[in-house]
Design a protein around this motif. Structure first.
Motif, PDB file in Angstrom:
ATOM      1  N   ARG A  85     -42.958 -69.774 -67.038  1.00 32.69           N
ATOM      2  CA  ARG A  85     -41.665 -70.392 -66.770  1.00 32.69           C
ATOM      3  C   ARG A  85     -40.637 -70.015 -67.828  1.00 32.69           C
ATOM      4  O   ARG A  85     -39.437 -69.952 -67.545  1.00 32.69           O
ATOM      5  CB  ARG A  85     -41.814 -71.916 -66.707  1.00 32.69           C
ATOM      6  CG  ARG A  85     -42.616 -72.403 -65.519  1.00 32.69           C
ATOM      7  CD  ARG A  85     -42.749 -73.912 -65.521  1.00 32.69           C
ATOM      8  NE  ARG A  85     -41.472 -74.560 -65.329  1.00 32.69           N
ATOM      9  CZ  ARG A  85     -41.303 -75.880 -65.341  1.00 32.69           C
ATOM     10  NH1 ARG A  85     -42.343 -76.664 -65.595  1.00 32.69           N
ATOM     11  NH2 ARG A  85     -40.122 -76.407 -65.149  1.00 32.69           N
ATOM     12  N   ALA A  86     -41.099 -69.781 -69.053  1.00 27.08           N
ATOM     13  CA  ALA A  86     -40.177 -69.430 -70.128  1.00 27.08           C
ATOM     14  C   ALA A  86     -39.478 -68.105 -69.873  1.00 27.08           C
ATOM     15  O   ALA A  86     -38.402 -67.850 -70.427  1.00 27.08           O
ATOM     16  CB  ALA A  86     -40.921 -69.379 -71.460  1.00 27.08           C
ATOM     17  N   MET A  87     -40.077 -67.263 -69.047  1.00 22.32           N
ATOM     18  CA  MET A  87     -39.474 -65.972 -68.730  1.00 22.32           C
ATOM     19  C   MET A  87     -38.428 -66.081 -67.624  1.00 22.32           C
ATOM     20  O   MET A  87     -37.722 -65.133 -67.341  1.00 22.32           O
ATOM     21  CB  MET A  87     -40.562 -64.972 -68.319  1.00 22.32           C
ATOM     22  CG  MET A  87     -41.560 -64.667 -69.424  1.00 22.32           C
ATOM     23  SD  MET A  87     -40.762 -64.049 -70.925  1.00 22.32           S
ATOM     24  CE  MET A  87     -40.104 -62.483 -70.329  1.00 22.32           C
ATOM     25  N   ARG A  88     -38.321 -67.282 -67.029  1.00 23.97           N
ATOM     26  CA  ARG A  88     -37.321 -67.492 -65.986  1.00 23.97           C
ATOM     27  C   ARG A  88     -36.121 -68.213 -66.573  1.00 23.97           C
ATOM     28  O   ARG A  88     -36.259 -69.127 -67.371  1.00 23.97           O
ATOM     29  CB  ARG A  88     -37.905 -68.336 -64.844  1.00 23.97           C
ATOM     30  CG  ARG A  88     -39.037 -67.696 -64.097  1.00 23.97           C
ATOM     31  CD  ARG A  88     -39.666 -68.688 -63.130  1.00 23.97           C
ATOM     32  NE  ARG A  88     -38.672 -69.341 -62.275  1.00 23.97           N
ATOM     33  CZ  ARG A  88     -38.943 -70.394 -61.506  1.00 23.97           C
ATOM     34  NH1 ARG A  88     -40.157 -70.933 -61.529  1.00 23.97           N
ATOM     35  NH2 ARG A  88     -38.005 -70.928 -60.748  1.00 23.97           N
ATOM     36  N   ALA A  89     -34.934 -67.806 -66.169  1.00 22.54           N
ATOM     37  CA  ALA A  89     -33.723 -68.452 -66.663  1.00 22.54           C
ATOM     38  C   ALA A  89     -33.393 -69.722 -65.904  1.00 22.54           C
ATOM     39  O   ALA A  89     -32.517 -70.480 -66.307  1.00 22.54           O
ATOM     40  CB  ALA A  89     -32.544 -67.484 -66.575  1.00 22.54           C
ATOM     41  N   ASP A  90     -34.088 -69.948 -64.763  1.00 22.73           N
ATOM     42  CA  ASP A  90     -33.788 -71.129 -63.951  1.00 22.73           C
ATOM     43  C   ASP A  90     -34.931 -72.133 -63.965  1.00 22.73           C
ATOM     44  O   ASP A  90     -35.045 -72.982 -63.083  1.00 22.73           O
ATOM     45  CB  ASP A  90     -33.473 -70.724 -62.512  1.00 22.73           C
ATOM     46  CG  ASP A  90     -34.647 -70.023 -61.832  1.00 22.73           C
ATOM     47  OD1 ASP A  90     -35.611 -69.645 -62.532  1.00 22.73           O
ATOM     48  OD2 ASP A  90     -34.601 -69.853 -60.603  1.00 22.73           O
ATOM     49  N   ALA A  91     -35.795 -72.030 -64.951  1.00 20.82           N
ATOM     50  CA  ALA A  91     -36.913 -72.967 -65.077  1.00 20.82           C
ATOM     51  C   ALA A  91     -37.246 -73.112 -66.551  1.00 20.82           C
ATOM     52  O   ALA A  91     -36.893 -72.268 -67.370  1.00 20.82           O
ATOM     53  CB  ALA A  91     -38.126 -72.480 -64.297  1.00 20.82           C
ATOM     54  N   GLY A 281     -32.636 -68.493 -72.882  1.00 23.67           N
ATOM     55  CA  GLY A 281     -32.219 -68.149 -71.535  1.00 23.67           C
ATOM     56  C   GLY A 281     -31.904 -69.346 -70.663  1.00 23.67           C
ATOM     57  O   GLY A 281     -30.897 -69.361 -69.947  1.00 23.67           O
ATOM     58  N   VAL A 282     -32.761 -70.383 -70.706  1.00 19.48           N
ATOM     59  CA  VAL A 282     -32.534 -71.562 -69.865  1.00 19.48           C
ATOM     60  C   VAL A 282     -31.264 -72.275 -70.303  1.00 19.48           C
ATOM     61  O   VAL A 282     -30.445 -72.677 -69.469  1.00 19.48           O
ATOM     62  CB  VAL A 282     -33.748 -72.512 -69.928  1.00 19.48           C
ATOM     63  CG1 VAL A 282     -33.493 -73.757 -69.091  1.00 19.48           C
ATOM     64  CG2 VAL A 282     -35.001 -71.807 -69.439  1.00 19.48           C
TER      65      VAL A 282
END
Length: 298
Positions: A85-91, A281-282
């Protein structure tokens, strides 16, 4: 040291209490499963399973170890999920500070916008005054802050989210509530409750500066740091006050509110603050959302 595969094998056998069924559950044959259990018991140094004929049961040590093994497997799965999830900007998660006054003005709207657009983002909230939030932003303890306007900081950036006027708060039935024209001059010599110049400097300077500019001198009877404290004294009949318009949401039954005439510039802002050069990112995604949903007031 034992591996996660050893723990998975043990948990399967301990749950099924049958090597054949556990092997089928793990999509492997029984001999390698038996070997995994033997290696695990060797590493732990105690017997975890009693095997007698076709019967399998947990030893006392095995019963204790089972709880810990299941917890390790759960945490390993959670860690892997968090990493993905850390690699996603929307999670993922973002830590946001907010001043107490934002809790009854802007904060509910901000959280609603985040939940609607990014349901997989968890917002961890920290109630802090503006200076404490700026310190936390500088130390990377929070990623975003809802603050009052502040003097420039080399490490921080901000953008306005909300501007609202000051209004008069007075005890219900006060003569100022029914006078034909309510201006700042109406406050001359009135018992006045104002914001503390040291702990609520921004609010104090906005109000005091405008009163000085207009040559108005109310009679200050108390200085307090928070809007709800000021309203409690107004409710007690100790005087009148100038407070942000949203203060009416605090619901003091004995307090009435009225806008002022010809009071341009007598208003208060809430800003979104973040660290310059932020690499989170998030937090960056959430910041962009909030700036888009709450554009800078004119």
């Amino acid at each position: 040291m034992f591996q996660l595969s050893h723990l998975r094998s043990f948990v399967a056998v301990a749950t099924e209490l049958h090597f054949g069924r556990a092997a089928a559950l793990l999509n492997m044959t029984q001999p390698p499963l038996t070997r995994q259990i033997q290696l695990l018991e060797h590493e732990v140094g105690v017997r975890l399973l009693e095997r007698s004929g076709g019967t399998v049961r947990l030893t006392l040590a095995g019963t204790t170890f089972l709880r810990e093994a299941e917890d390790i497997l759960r945490r390993s799965q959670a860690a892997a999920l968090a990493a993905r999830r850390a690699m996603r900007a929307d999670a993922g998660s973002v830590t946001m500070g907010f001043i107490p006054a934002a809790s009854f003005t802007l904060l509910p709207q901000l959280l609603g916008a985040i939940r609607a657009k990014f349901p997989d983002v968890h917002v961890s909230l920290r109630e802090m005054q503006t200076d404490a939030q700026l310190e936390a932003i500088g130390a990377d303890r929070i990623e975003l802050g809802v603050v009052r306007p502040f003097a420039p900081r080399s490490f921080a950036l901000s953008a306005p989210l909300l501007r609202e006027p000051f209004v008069l708060a007075a005890p219900a039935g006060h003569p100022l509530m029914t006078c034909p024209s309510l201006t700042l001059q109406s406050l001359e010599a009135q018992p006045f409750i104002e914001f503390c110049p040291s702990e609520s400097r921004y609010l104090y300077e906005v109000v005091a500066g405008r009163l000085r500019a207009e040559g108005v001198a109310p009679e200050t009877v108390q200085t307090l740091s928070h809007t709800h404290s000021i309203l409690s004294l107004v409710d007690a009949g100790m005087g009148v006050a100038l407070v942000p318009q949203s203060a009416h949401r605090l619901g003091y039954a004995g307090v009435a509110f009225r806008p002022l005439e010809n009071a341009a510039g007598l208003d208060v802002e809430l800003h979104l603050a973040w660290r310059r050069g932020n690499q989170h990112g998030v937090a960056d995604t959430v910041r962009a959302l909030l700036q888009d949903a709450f554009p800078a007031p004119a």
